[in-house]
Design a protein around this motif. Structure first.
Motif, PDB file in Angstrom:
ATOM      1  N   LYS A 111      85.038  -2.729   7.981  1.00 41.89           N
ATOM      2  CA  LYS A 111      83.660  -3.558   7.843  1.00 41.89           C
ATOM      3  C   LYS A 111      83.715  -4.104   9.231  1.00 41.89           C
ATOM      4  O   LYS A 111      83.160  -5.567   9.418  1.00 41.89           O
ATOM      5  CB  LYS A 111      83.464  -3.655   6.864  1.00 41.89           C
ATOM      6  N   GLU A 112      85.700  -5.021   8.925  1.00 41.03           N
ATOM      7  CA  GLU A 112      86.020  -6.280  10.195  1.00 41.03           C
ATOM      8  C   GLU A 112      86.116  -6.217  11.784  1.00 41.03           C
ATOM      9  O   GLU A 112      85.109  -6.684  12.215  1.00 41.03           O
ATOM     10  CB  GLU A 112      87.360  -6.648   9.392  1.00 41.03           C
ATOM     11  N   GLU A 113      85.890  -4.372  12.023  1.00 41.54           N
ATOM     12  CA  GLU A 113      85.600  -4.088  13.059  1.00 41.54           C
ATOM     13  C   GLU A 113      84.367  -3.966  13.426  1.00 41.54           C
ATOM     14  O   GLU A 113      83.835  -4.311  15.299  1.00 41.54           O
ATOM     15  CB  GLU A 113      85.917  -2.725  13.435  1.00 41.54           C
ATOM     16  N   ALA A 114      83.896  -3.794  13.156  1.00 44.01           N
ATOM     17  CA  ALA A 114      81.757  -3.728  13.101  1.00 44.01           C
ATOM     18  C   ALA A 114      81.742  -5.514  13.180  1.00 44.01           C
ATOM     19  O   ALA A 114      80.881  -5.905  13.860  1.00 44.01           O
ATOM     20  CB  ALA A 114      81.534  -3.062  11.714  1.00 44.01           C
ATOM     21  N   GLN A 115      81.976  -6.282  12.100  1.00 46.08           N
ATOM     22  CA  GLN A 115      81.575  -7.524  12.871  1.00 46.08           C
ATOM     23  C   GLN A 115      82.467  -8.336  13.841  1.00 46.08           C
ATOM     24  O   GLN A 115      81.700  -8.777  14.324  1.00 46.08           O
ATOM     25  CB  GLN A 115      82.473  -8.365  11.355  1.00 46.08           C
ATOM     26  N   LEU A 116      83.566  -8.091  13.737  1.00 50.23           N
ATOM     27  CA  LEU A 116      84.016  -8.005  15.645  1.00 50.23           C
ATOM     28  C   LEU A 116      82.583  -8.029  16.752  1.00 50.23           C
ATOM     29  O   LEU A 116      82.313  -8.271  17.742  1.00 50.23           O
ATOM     30  CB  LEU A 116      85.334  -8.007  15.524  1.00 50.23           C
ATOM     31  N   ALA A 117      82.707  -6.495  16.580  1.00 51.82           N
ATOM     32  CA  ALA A 117      81.421  -6.346  17.013  1.00 51.82           C
ATOM     33  C   ALA A 117      80.389  -6.661  17.783  1.00 51.82           C
ATOM     34  O   ALA A 117      80.172  -7.026  18.818  1.00 51.82           O
ATOM     35  CB  ALA A 117      81.511  -4.709  16.641  1.00 51.82           C
ATOM     36  N   ILE A 118      79.902  -7.437  16.394  1.00 47.62           N
ATOM     37  CA  ILE A 118      78.600  -8.162  15.734  1.00 47.62           C
ATOM     38  C   ILE A 118      79.018  -9.041  17.351  1.00 47.62           C
ATOM     39  O   ILE A 118      78.201 -10.237  18.244  1.00 47.62           O
ATOM     40  CB  ILE A 118      78.222  -8.178  15.381  1.00 47.62           C
ATOM     41  N   ARG A 119      80.188  -9.553  16.932  1.00 47.63           N
ATOM     42  CA  ARG A 119      80.444 -11.559  17.162  1.00 47.63           C
ATOM     43  C   ARG A 119      80.746 -11.171  18.595  1.00 47.63           C
ATOM     44  O   ARG A 119      80.253 -12.271  19.556  1.00 47.63           O
ATOM     45  CB  ARG A 119      81.702 -11.847  16.757  1.00 47.63           C
ATOM     46  N   ILE A 120      81.424 -10.347  19.191  1.00 47.15           N
ATOM     47  CA  ILE A 120      81.519 -10.604  21.234  1.00 47.15           C
ATOM     48  C   ILE A 120      80.362  -9.295  21.757  1.00 47.15           C
ATOM     49  O   ILE A 120      80.976  -9.708  23.005  1.00 47.15           O
ATOM     50  CB  ILE A 120      83.179  -9.273  21.233  1.00 47.15           C
ATOM     51  N   LEU A 121      80.046  -8.765  21.236  1.00 49.63           N
ATOM     52  CA  LEU A 121      79.217  -7.565  22.015  1.00 49.63           C
ATOM     53  C   LEU A 121      77.510  -8.279  21.975  1.00 49.63           C
ATOM     54  O   LEU A 121      76.738  -7.622  22.641  1.00 49.63           O
ATOM     55  CB  LEU A 121      79.057  -6.456  21.461  1.00 49.63           C
TER      56      LEU A 121
END
Length: 477
Positions: A111-121
């Motif tokens: 989930k952390e990777e998915a949230q990071l994708a939302i933040r940076i992409l």
């Protein structure tokens, strides 16, 4: 890569030929070791990735990607999304021509990777002048079933749904606010998978399917809002449902203070549910364990930690199917009924009056139609003689609210701009002359709409919410 995949890459591209496209995809597969399969209008990269053992990642690990250039494919997209973490599966929606359909789903391993994708992409410029949108994607496993006879119990509804559909896991039924022996005329059916829910919806959706002689309404339930663990660890508010209408805030506060006197800061009751605010999180968690299932005024209550959500979400803002709140000052706690309910677009329930004024938010309303027989006597009336629960449109409710408080009608001023892809976007500014010289001169939402109706409704929703805030602040002063 099988023959179907090769066929799927041979469409005409604005940038490169089918042969070049195929070579680029083969090179990506060779470099990463991922498999690629095309089926049912989508091309799957991975799922699982090489060397993966165990079940797929849990819910919350997938993101939705929109506004992808139609001539862009996995060899360009995968490296971009790998910046956020390890990709479990990348699903690109494809046209028969070989172009993509402009959107994809990317599942990460955590989930952390998915949230990071939302933040940076999210809003990332993937090509000059081309910005993609990235948001969380949740597999909805829950259906809303409306027009259920109110005398039916949970067990009866569960048994009936298991007879007519497959994969039923549970049924959620809320008791009526005024009669706890009856349901509210709707239920939520939980299925074992999104596919099972989709198959059930397809079977029930025509509108001719009946349960107990009643034609039912079927739609996807609004997914329960996901709140990150870090935020939930700070919550010190409890959500209490299934209260009696007659139960007062004072009674609730007294009951929750019994386990530790003085632990409760305040209580906000809204019809048959309430939010109990504690001074300390530890006391809130302890009270939840003690009070869940207890009886207050003869009603067995359910107690959970309240989920903080953006207040704008409590109005139905289905603008292109996604909501992107960014107003930090509108953070409140939403009830489960409000987050799930799809009863023909009813707005959330809020108190009828604040500090002697009519509150901008309407009480519960049940919407349905009745046959109009020839000869039925009709009486002309004014809309202002009705009660607030007769209004579902925010535009109408704002007009009613202003009239009941002896204010001049709201004035709507239309503005427009152009999006990056050339669409005309609209927004209304609302001025209420009576209060224009007061604490707020006008109201304008921070979102733009593609249709006039949506823009006007959104502006009215926004204004009602802010009027509610102003009324509450006035009450506190």
């Amino acid at each position: 890569m099988n023959e179907d995949n090769i066929d799927g890459t041979n469409g005409c591209s604005k940038v490169r030929t089918g042969t070049q496209n195929e070579a680029a995809l083969l090179a990506l597969m060779e470099k990463t070791g991922y498999n690629m399969v095309q089926e049912n209008g989508q091309r799957k990269f991975g799922g699982p990735p090489p060397g993966w053992e165990g079940p797929p990642p849990p819910r919350g690990c997938e993101v939705f990607v929109g506004k992808i250039p139609r001539d862009m494919y996995e060899d360009e997209l995968v490296p971009v999304f790998e910046r956020a973490g390890k990709i479990y599966e990348f699903r690109l929606m494809m046209e028969f021509s070989g172009e993509n359909r402009g959107y994809a789903f990317v599942m990460y391993t955590t989930k952390e990777e998915a949230q990071l994708a939302i933040r940076i992409l999210n809003n990332y410029e993937i090509r000059p002048g081309k910005f993609i949108g990235v948001c969380v994607s949740l597999d909805n496993c829950r259906l809303f079933i409306g027009a259920i006879p109110k005398e039916k119990k949970k067990e009866e509804i569960l048994d009936e749904m298991k007879k007519v559909t497959e994969g039923v896991v549970d049924v959620i039924v809320y008791p009526s606010a005024t009669d706890k022996t009856k349901n509210r005329g709707f239920a939520f059916v939980e299925y074992e998978s999104h596919r099972a829910a989709a198959m059930a919806r397809r079977k029930l959706i025509p509108g001719t399917f009946q349960l107990w002689g009643h034609t039912i309404q079927v739609d996807w339930a609004d997914p329960e809002k996901e709140v990150d663990e870090e935020t939930m660890q700070r919550v010190k508010v409890l959500y209490v449902r299934n209260l009696m209408i007659s139960t007062t805030e004072e009674t609730i506060k007294a009951e929750f203070n019994k386990f530790k006197p003085g632990a409760v800061e305040r209580v906000k009751k809204l019809r048959d549910y309430a939010f109990v605010h504690f001074f300390n999180r530890e006391d809130a968690v302890a009270a939840m364990s003690v009070m869940n299932g207890k009886c207050i005024d003869g009603a067995s209550i359910e107690v959970t930690l309240a989920k903080p959500v953006n207040k704008e979400n409590t109005w139905r803002q289905h603008l292109n199917g996604q909501i992107s709140p960014n107003s930090e000052n509108l953070l409140v706690f939403a009830s489960k009924e409000d987050s799930h309910s799809k009863t023909l677009g009813k707005p959330p329930t809020l108190p009828g009056r604040v500090n002697g004024q009519h509150s901008p938010s309407p009480p519960e309303v049940e919407r349905c139609t009745y046959p109009f027989f020839p000869g039925t006597k009709l009486t002309p009336i004014s809309m202002y003689s009705l009660k607030s629960n007769h209004f579902n449109s925010a535009v109408m409710h704002l007009d009613y609210y202003c009239n009941k408080n002896n204010w001049a009608p709201p004035e709507y001023y239309l503005y427009s701009t152009t999006s990056q892809d050339g669409k005309v976007l609209l927004v209304y500014k609302i001025v209420i002359p009576t209060i224009a010289n007061g604490s707020q001169s006008y109201f304008m939402p921070d979102k733009l709409c593609t249709t006039l109706e949506d823009a006007k409704e959104l502006a009215a929703q926004f204004t009602l919410l802010h009027l509610d805030n102003l009324s509450e602040r006035k009450c506190e002063e």
